[in-house]
Design a protein around this motif. Structure first.
Motif, mmCIF file in Angstrom:
data_model
loop_
_atom_site.group_PDB
_atom_site.id
_atom_site.type_symbol
_atom_site.label_atom_id
_atom_site.label_comp_id
_atom_site.label_asym_id
_atom_site.label_seq_id
_atom_site.Cartn_x
_atom_site.Cartn_y
_atom_site.Cartn_z
ATOM 1 N N HIS A 1 -29.476 32.715 -22.104
ATOM 2 C CA HIS A 1 -29.284 31.372 -22.649
ATOM 3 C C HIS A 1 -27.802 31.027 -22.797
ATOM 4 O O HIS A 1 -27.409 29.876 -22.583
ATOM 5 C CB HIS A 1 -30.014 31.244 -23.987
ATOM 6 N N LYS B 1 -34.368 25.690 -26.991
ATOM 7 C CA LYS B 1 -33.650 26.879 -27.440
ATOM 8 C C LYS B 1 -32.144 26.750 -27.179
ATOM 9 O O LYS B 1 -31.325 27.185 -27.998
ATOM 10 C CB LYS B 1 -34.200 28.117 -26.731
ATOM 11 N N GLU B 2 -31.771 26.171 -26.056
ATOM 12 C CA GLU B 2 -30.353 25.974 -25.765
ATOM 13 C C GLU B 2 -29.721 25.074 -26.819
ATOM 14 O O GLU B 2 -28.612 25.336 -27.288
ATOM 15 C CB GLU B 2 -30.176 25.380 -24.365
ATOM 16 N N PHE C 1 -37.487 32.540 -18.753
ATOM 17 C CA PHE C 1 -36.398 31.838 -19.421
ATOM 18 C C PHE C 1 -35.434 31.241 -18.394
ATOM 19 O O PHE C 1 -34.886 30.158 -18.607
ATOM 20 C CB PHE C 1 -35.655 32.782 -20.366
ATOM 21 N N ASP D 1 -39.043 28.023 -23.114
ATOM 22 C CA ASP D 1 -38.418 28.178 -24.424
ATOM 23 C C ASP D 1 -38.994 29.349 -25.212
ATOM 24 O O ASP D 1 -38.336 29.890 -26.095
ATOM 25 C CB ASP D 1 -38.598 26.894 -25.238
#
Length: 227
Positions: free
Chosen positions: A197, A157-158, A90, A95
């Motif tokens: 994240h 994902k962010e 990550f 992701d």
């Protein structure tokens, strides 16, 4: 949809390609990280499935180089199951993470989820208007974010995480809630994934990541977005 599958196990690549093409997706393949980086530069992909351990250039380094130029969703494949390996993945910009041996149905489900979240498999629906808050502008349809006039490149994902936080301004999300919402209930990873994240979002969006003004920690509970 065009997907790149990268693994040095030719038989595994053949099986993944066969199954993904049965979903109606176009699939390109290669067998080392260096070639993957070259192909990602030459061709626009909607998703990359990338093995961790490969010759010439491993998956982590390949992921890092791809991420320097693209926000394409990346699923990492690995024979390792340690949480530290997942966190490193990550950190390098992956992701999602899938440990070998895996069920091809799970791989397809995760691929569909990432494609859906990146806006590639569904037309923008209700709530696609741009979000503007605290100097940030977020376009859900094009999946783009700006800080002031500067565009900020986020991974899939962010983007999902900051969109969720901005849409729910002031609401505190636990790590478990963020995992369930952004990664899905099937995800079995550590809650520390959320912290990684959040830190990356602060580095990209906050003026002073060490003293964030907008992506706030509620100690002992979770995270929330503040104007």
């Amino acid at each position: 949809m065009r997907i790149l599958v990268v693994d040095d196990e030719a038989l595994l690549v053949k099986g993944i390609k066969f199954n993904l093409e049965n979903e109606g997706w176009q699939v390109d393949t290669c067998y080392d990280g260096a070639t993957a980086v070259e192909m990602a530069r030459a061709q626009r992909y909607d998703l990359i499935i990338l093995d961790l351990m490969m010759p010439v250039m491993d998956g982590l380094e390949a992921c890092m180089h791809i991420r320097e130029e693209s926000t394409v969703p990346i699923i990492m494949l690995t024979a390792k199951s340690e949480d530290t390996d997942k966190l490193i993945g990550f950190e390098y910009g992956a992701d999602d993470y899938l440990t070998k041996p895996f069920n091809i149905l799970e791989l397809k489900a995760r691929a569909r989820a990432l494609l859906r979240r990146s806006g590639m498999t569904a037309a923008a629906g209700e709530g696609s208007a741009q979000l503007r808050c605290a100097g940030f502008r977020l376009d859900p349809e094009r999946r783009m974010v700006w800080r002031g006039e500067e565009e900020v490149n986020l991974t899939a994902k962010e983007f999902d995480m900051i969109e969720l936080l901005m849409r729910s301004e002031g609401k505190v999300f636990s790590r478990e809630a963020l995992l369930n919402t952004v990664w899905g209930y099937h995800y079995q990873g550590e809650e520390r994934t959320v912290d990684v994240h959040i830190r990356r979002l602060r580095e990209k969006l906050e003026q002073d990541p060490a003293n964030p003004a907008h992506i706030i920690t509620k100690w002992g509970v979770g995270y929330f977005f503040k104007r």
